[in-house]
Design a protein around this motif. Structure first.
Motif, mmCIF file in Angstrom:
data_model
loop_
_atom_site.group_PDB
_atom_site.id
_atom_site.type_symbol
_atom_site.label_atom_id
_atom_site.label_comp_id
_atom_site.label_asym_id
_atom_site.label_seq_id
_atom_site.Cartn_x
_atom_site.Cartn_y
_atom_site.Cartn_z
ATOM 1 N N GLU A 58 6.316 8.258 73.862
ATOM 2 C CA GLU A 58 4.921 8.629 74.074
ATOM 3 C C GLU A 58 4.810 9.792 75.069
ATOM 4 N N ARG A 59 5.593 9.740 76.111
ATOM 5 C CA ARG A 59 5.579 10.810 77.116
ATOM 6 C C ARG A 59 6.059 12.135 76.508
ATOM 7 N N LEU A 60 7.112 12.079 75.698
ATOM 8 C CA LEU A 60 7.605 13.290 75.048
ATOM 9 C C LEU A 60 6.573 13.848 74.071
ATOM 10 N N ALA A 61 5.907 12.957 73.329
ATOM 11 C CA ALA A 61 4.887 13.399 72.374
ATOM 12 C C ALA A 61 3.732 14.084 73.101
ATOM 13 N N ARG A 62 3.332 13.548 74.248
ATOM 14 C CA ARG A 62 2.254 14.169 75.031
ATOM 15 C C ARG A 62 2.679 15.549 75.541
ATOM 16 N N GLU A 63 3.923 15.650 75.994
ATOM 17 C CA GLU A 63 4.386 16.894 76.592
ATOM 18 C C GLU A 63 4.697 17.975 75.558
ATOM 19 N N PHE A 64 5.275 17.592 74.419
ATOM 20 C CA PHE A 64 5.762 18.582 73.464
ATOM 21 C C PHE A 64 5.022 18.594 72.130
ATOM 22 N N GLY A 65 4.202 17.582 71.852
ATOM 23 C CA GLY A 65 3.517 17.513 70.566
ATOM 24 C C GLY A 65 2.319 18.438 70.503
ATOM 25 N N GLY A 66 1.623 18.339 69.407
ATOM 26 C CA GLY A 66 0.436 19.155 69.217
ATOM 27 C C GLY A 66 0.557 20.000 67.975
ATOM 28 N N ASP A 67 -0.476 20.793 67.733
ATOM 29 C CA ASP A 67 -0.505 21.636 66.544
ATOM 30 C C ASP A 67 0.529 22.748 66.589
#
Length: 185
Positions: A108-117
């Protein structure tokens, strides 16, 4: 005369071979966080459109991750390639496996930091290997550029493994990310 020709041919061949082997020396790893493209040990573009937002390793993945990197003991850059490829693919659960358990990293932390469009472009430069108190450390410069307006980040990434000491677990003997330290630019 024939011996002279043979000798001249041999000298010419040896000269050509030596010239082919004469490469530029590798650049010394620096402590700065800026890197030229030729200095980058690992460079990846952000997640593809298919992988963006995918929380599992299989969604939209064109090529499998190098699972052998998780048991790597010699080449810390192999684990860094695994990690940055997992981030590029949006394979957050797989990327977490590159971290030490002590870091308490979560998908979840990685997705918040590196995810997105528009995922980040990640470049990891050649690092320095150090030996300290029964452990090996590999510290490399890290550059993270975002295409969606978030500020770029510069800093370091540190990998660690136990230095073949008696009683070390299999997990401790493998390279793992211990920490990153980045600042917005």
């Amino acid at each position: 005369m024939r011996n002279t020709l043979v000798l001249a041919s041999a000298v010419s061949a040896i000269t050509l071979l030596l010239a082919a082997c004469n490469k530029e020396p590798a650049a010394e790893p620096g402590n700065g966080a800026t890197m030229e493209a030729s200095e980058a040990a690992v460079t990846t573009d952000g997640p593809s459109a298919e992988a963006t937002g995918a929380g599992s390793a299989g969604a939209g993945v064109a090529s499998p991750l190098d699972q052998g990197a998780l048991t790597e003991r010699r080449d810390p850059e192999r684990l860094l390639r695994y990690y940055t490829n997992a981030l590029r693919m949006g394979a957050w659960d797989e990327a977490v496996k590159a971290w030490t358990l002590d870091a308490q990293m979560t998908s979840e932390r990685l997705a918040r930091e590196f995810g997105g469009d528009a995922g980040p472009k990640i470049a990891v430069g050649k690092g320095d290997l150090a030996n300290a108190a029964g452990s090996l450390y590999y510290e490399a410069p890290l550059v993270i550029d975002f295409a969606d307006g978030r500020p770029s980040r510069r800093g370091t990434i540190v990998l660690r493994r136990v230095n073949d000491v008696p009683g070390a677990s299999q997990q401790q003997l493998n390279w793992r990310i211990e920490r990153t330290s980045t600042l917005p630019q």
